[in-house]
Design a protein around this motif. Structure first.
Motif, mmCIF file in Angstrom:
data_model
loop_
_atom_site.group_PDB
_atom_site.id
_atom_site.type_symbol
_atom_site.label_atom_id
_atom_site.label_comp_id
_atom_site.label_asym_id
_atom_site.label_seq_id
_atom_site.Cartn_x
_atom_site.Cartn_y
_atom_site.Cartn_z
ATOM 1 N N UNK A 154 24.393 62.905 69.637
ATOM 2 C CA UNK A 154 24.517 62.830 71.097
ATOM 3 C C UNK A 154 25.849 62.246 71.548
ATOM 4 N N UNK A 155 26.556 61.571 70.663
ATOM 5 C CA UNK A 155 27.850 60.965 71.015
ATOM 6 C C UNK A 155 29.026 61.778 70.498
ATOM 7 N N UNK A 156 28.987 62.141 69.218
ATOM 8 C CA UNK A 156 30.116 62.857 68.610
ATOM 9 C C UNK A 156 29.976 64.373 68.720
ATOM 10 N N UNK A 157 28.765 64.845 68.966
ATOM 11 C CA UNK A 157 28.453 66.277 69.055
ATOM 12 C C UNK A 157 28.681 66.998 67.721
ATOM 13 N N UNK A 158 28.654 66.243 66.646
ATOM 14 C CA UNK A 158 28.826 66.824 65.316
ATOM 15 C C UNK A 158 27.464 67.181 64.714
ATOM 16 N N UNK A 159 27.407 68.340 64.030
ATOM 17 C CA UNK A 159 26.245 68.743 63.241
ATOM 18 C C UNK A 159 26.600 68.574 61.765
ATOM 19 N N UNK A 160 25.653 68.122 60.984
ATOM 20 C CA UNK A 160 25.900 67.906 59.561
ATOM 21 C C UNK A 160 25.137 68.952 58.748
ATOM 22 N N UNK A 161 25.836 69.570 57.804
ATOM 23 C CA UNK A 161 25.251 70.506 56.855
ATOM 24 C C UNK A 161 25.112 69.779 55.520
ATOM 25 N N UNK A 162 23.948 69.917 54.861
ATOM 26 C CA UNK A 162 23.752 69.148 53.640
ATOM 27 C C UNK A 162 22.793 69.833 52.681
ATOM 28 N N UNK A 163 22.833 69.383 51.417
ATOM 29 C CA UNK A 163 21.860 69.731 50.394
ATOM 30 C C UNK A 163 21.088 68.481 50.007
ATOM 31 N N UNK A 164 19.779 68.631 49.827
ATOM 32 C CA UNK A 164 18.940 67.521 49.384
ATOM 33 C C UNK A 164 18.414 67.845 47.997
ATOM 34 N N UNK A 165 18.563 66.886 47.094
ATOM 35 C CA UNK A 165 18.131 67.056 45.709
ATOM 36 C C UNK A 165 16.689 66.563 45.575
ATOM 37 N N UNK A 198 30.722 68.643 58.339
ATOM 38 C CA UNK A 198 30.367 68.269 59.700
ATOM 39 C C UNK A 198 31.090 69.224 60.637
ATOM 40 N N UNK A 199 30.356 69.747 61.631
ATOM 41 C CA UNK A 199 30.890 70.816 62.475
ATOM 42 C C UNK A 199 30.616 70.502 63.944
ATOM 43 N N UNK A 200 31.660 70.547 64.744
ATOM 44 C CA UNK A 200 31.561 70.200 66.152
ATOM 45 C C UNK A 200 30.786 71.269 66.921
ATOM 46 N N UNK A 201 29.934 70.825 67.843
ATOM 47 C CA UNK A 201 29.159 71.722 68.703
ATOM 48 C C UNK A 201 29.500 71.433 70.159
ATOM 49 N N UNK A 202 29.917 72.448 70.893
ATOM 50 C CA UNK A 202 30.329 72.287 72.282
ATOM 51 C C UNK A 202 29.142 71.822 73.127
ATOM 52 N N UNK A 203 29.188 70.620 73.702
ATOM 53 C CA UNK A 203 28.046 70.113 74.480
ATOM 54 C C UNK A 203 27.838 70.858 75.794
ATOM 55 N N UNK A 204 28.791 71.690 76.198
ATOM 56 C CA UNK A 204 28.645 72.425 77.461
ATOM 57 C C UNK A 204 27.754 73.657 77.310
ATOM 58 N N UNK A 256 28.819 79.138 63.467
ATOM 59 C CA UNK A 256 29.408 77.934 64.049
ATOM 60 C C UNK A 256 30.444 78.302 65.100
ATOM 61 N N UNK A 257 30.702 77.342 66.010
ATOM 62 C CA UNK A 257 31.713 77.520 67.052
ATOM 63 C C UNK A 257 32.726 76.386 67.029
ATOM 64 N N UNK A 258 32.888 75.756 65.879
ATOM 65 C CA UNK A 258 33.795 74.603 65.814
ATOM 66 C C UNK A 258 35.255 74.998 65.971
ATOM 67 N N UNK A 259 35.581 76.293 65.825
ATOM 68 C CA UNK A 259 36.949 76.770 66.070
ATOM 69 C C UNK A 259 37.016 77.571 67.374
ATOM 70 N N UNK A 260 36.157 77.229 68.310
ATOM 71 C CA UNK A 260 36.059 77.824 69.648
ATOM 72 C C UNK A 260 35.328 79.160 69.626
ATOM 73 N N UNK A 261 35.759 80.102 68.776
ATOM 74 C CA UNK A 261 35.050 81.374 68.685
ATOM 75 C C UNK A 261 33.694 81.173 68.011
ATOM 76 N N UNK A 262 32.772 82.070 68.324
ATOM 77 C CA UNK A 262 31.491 82.095 67.605
ATOM 78 C C UNK A 262 31.698 82.940 66.348
ATOM 79 N N UNK A 263 31.557 82.322 65.182
ATOM 80 C CA UNK A 263 31.881 83.009 63.938
ATOM 81 C C UNK A 263 30.902 82.643 62.832
#
Length: 421
Positions: A352-363, A374-380, A404-411
């Motif tokens: 809610x503060x950084x707007x970052x999403x985390x991708x991970x593997x759990x063993x 970690x990938x930024x998500x546009x809060x707008x 993801x949209x961390x580079x502005x485009x949806x890709x």
């Protein structure tokens, strides 16, 4: 916008178009790893109306890595796309996806699905839209996307800029089975059936629907979420059950129910005060179920007073095991490696503060969590046009694909995880 990862990452597309696949529950790679399904659109975050068309196709990873269109559809949303998926487990030259038609007399008016053979160019229509195709390629399951547009707009299909009036729990609608070879379909379980299956008082005045339908690897058992509410405009009022059944509609089994008091139903409650991701972070949410194997289901939800990643056994014993207690502490889109169930792939919703999403593997063996990035998500972005990571495995378990949209485009991005697994 930004991202952070120490793993090799490859962006697909790299042109003036936007690309996405959609949900986490279906791999968009063919089994050979040579083709990657996706949708191509000219907009980053358009509000969806019935006239907006997406190109449907694949990236040719064996050739020039370019996007190869195989069709076009106006039956799609940002979360699940057009339910594009491979048919069967063999050579996987055929893909299926949803379309709109001019057929007002169809079971679900103006909606159908289309199967395309990528190698031959042949195509044929099925008279009903699909949600998921069984791994054996014999059948698919269908629901009414107009009902989803009313109850859960994010995963429904827009209906001429209005929401249709639907019965709360009709006896002639629910989950349909369609034979992929013939297009014949029949009702497996109705909303009236579900309302009468271990009924709850909260169901009596509520509208009912089904989502997250998934077929186990052997195609002989089906899971789904049964949801109901009296206030569709507020997702925190959704009530949830996890249910399984046989492919003929028999053998219904209730695995979990999160029915609970709803202060949000008071007249003075303001649904507009609910945050974009409050629903996904609710302590009562049952979400994102998926088969680990033929008898085990991973899901985020409450059980026995605590909300965790839980592993359910689809047996009368009702055994439930918390997964990653104290490590996996929030909702995500989770899938097990197709070659080694030791590895659980998932993500988080934006901080809610950084707007970052985390991708991970759990063993599953050691209990360790390995962060992949970690990938930024546009809060707008709104609830309907947001871009979740929705990670999906390659068949060999050595790479994953995200939206993801961390580079502005949806890709779409491919991430090599072989150094971990």
């Amino acid at each position: 916008m930004s991202h952070s990862t120490d793993f090799p990452i490859r962006r697909m597309g790299r042109d003036d178009k936007h690309y996405f696949f959609g949900y986490y529950d279906k791999s968009n790679w063919n089994r050979a790893g040579t083709r990657l399904l996706g949708n191509q659109v000219p907009w980053r975050d358009a509000y969806l109306t019935p006239d907006l068309a997406a190109n449907v196709g694949y990236f040719d990873l064996e050739g020039d890595s370019g996007f190869k269109p195989i069709g076009r559809t106006t039956a799609w949303n940002w979360q699940m796309g057009c339910q594009l998926q491979w048919v069967g487990m063999g050579g996987q030259s055929q893909a299926i996806y949803n379309i709109r038609t001019d057929d007002a007399d169809a079971r679900y008016p103006y909606f159908a699905s289309e199967i395309v053979d990528i190698d031959t160019g042949g195509r044929r229509q099925l008279p009903i839209p699909i949600y998921v195709a069984a791994p054996d390629g014999e059948y698919a399951l269908s629901i009414d996307y107009r009902r989803l547009y009313v109850t859960h707009e994010t995963i429904g299909y827009s209906c001429d800029r209005y929401k249709p009036v639907l019965d709360n729990c009709p006896p002639d609608d629910g989950i349909y089975r369609v034979e992929l070879a013939t297009g014949e379909y029949r009702l497996l379980v109705s909303y009236a059936d579900l309302a009468n299956f271990h009924p709850r008082n909260s169901m009596r005045k509520a509208i009912h629907w089904v989502s997250h339908i998934e077929v186990n690897p052997s195609s002989d058992r089906i899971l789904f979420l049964h949801r109901w509410t009296e206030r569709v405009e507020d997702e925190t009022c959704f009530l949830h059950r996890l249910i399984t059944m046989n492919p003929d509609g028999s053998g219904l089994r209730l695995l979990e129910c999160s029915d609970h008091p709803l202060p949000q139903l008071e007249d003075d409650f303001d649904p507009g005060a609910v945050g974009t991701f409050d629903y996904e972070k609710s302590e009562w949410q049952i979400s994102h179920p998926l088969w680990r194997n033929d008898t085990e289901i991973i899901v985020w939800g409450p059980h026995d007073g605590g909300i965790h990643y839980h592993l359910y056994e689809d047996r009368d014993s009702g055994k439930v095991t918390a997964v990653g207690r104290g490590v996996l502490t929030e909702n995500g889109h989770m899938t097990y490696s197709p070659v080694n169930p030791r590895w659980l792939l998932s993500d988080t919703y934006p901080d809610s503060t950084t707007h970052e999403r985390v991708l991970f593997l759990f063993d599953m063996e050691t209990g360790n969590r390995h962060e992949l990035g970690s990938f930024y998500a546009d809060p707008k972005l709104s609830k309907e046009n947001r871009c979740d990571l929705h990670p999906r495995w390659r068949a060999d378990g050595r790479a994953v694909c995200i939206d993801s949209m961390h580079e502005l485009d949806r890709d779409m991005y491919i991430i090599d995880v072989s150094s971990v697994v």
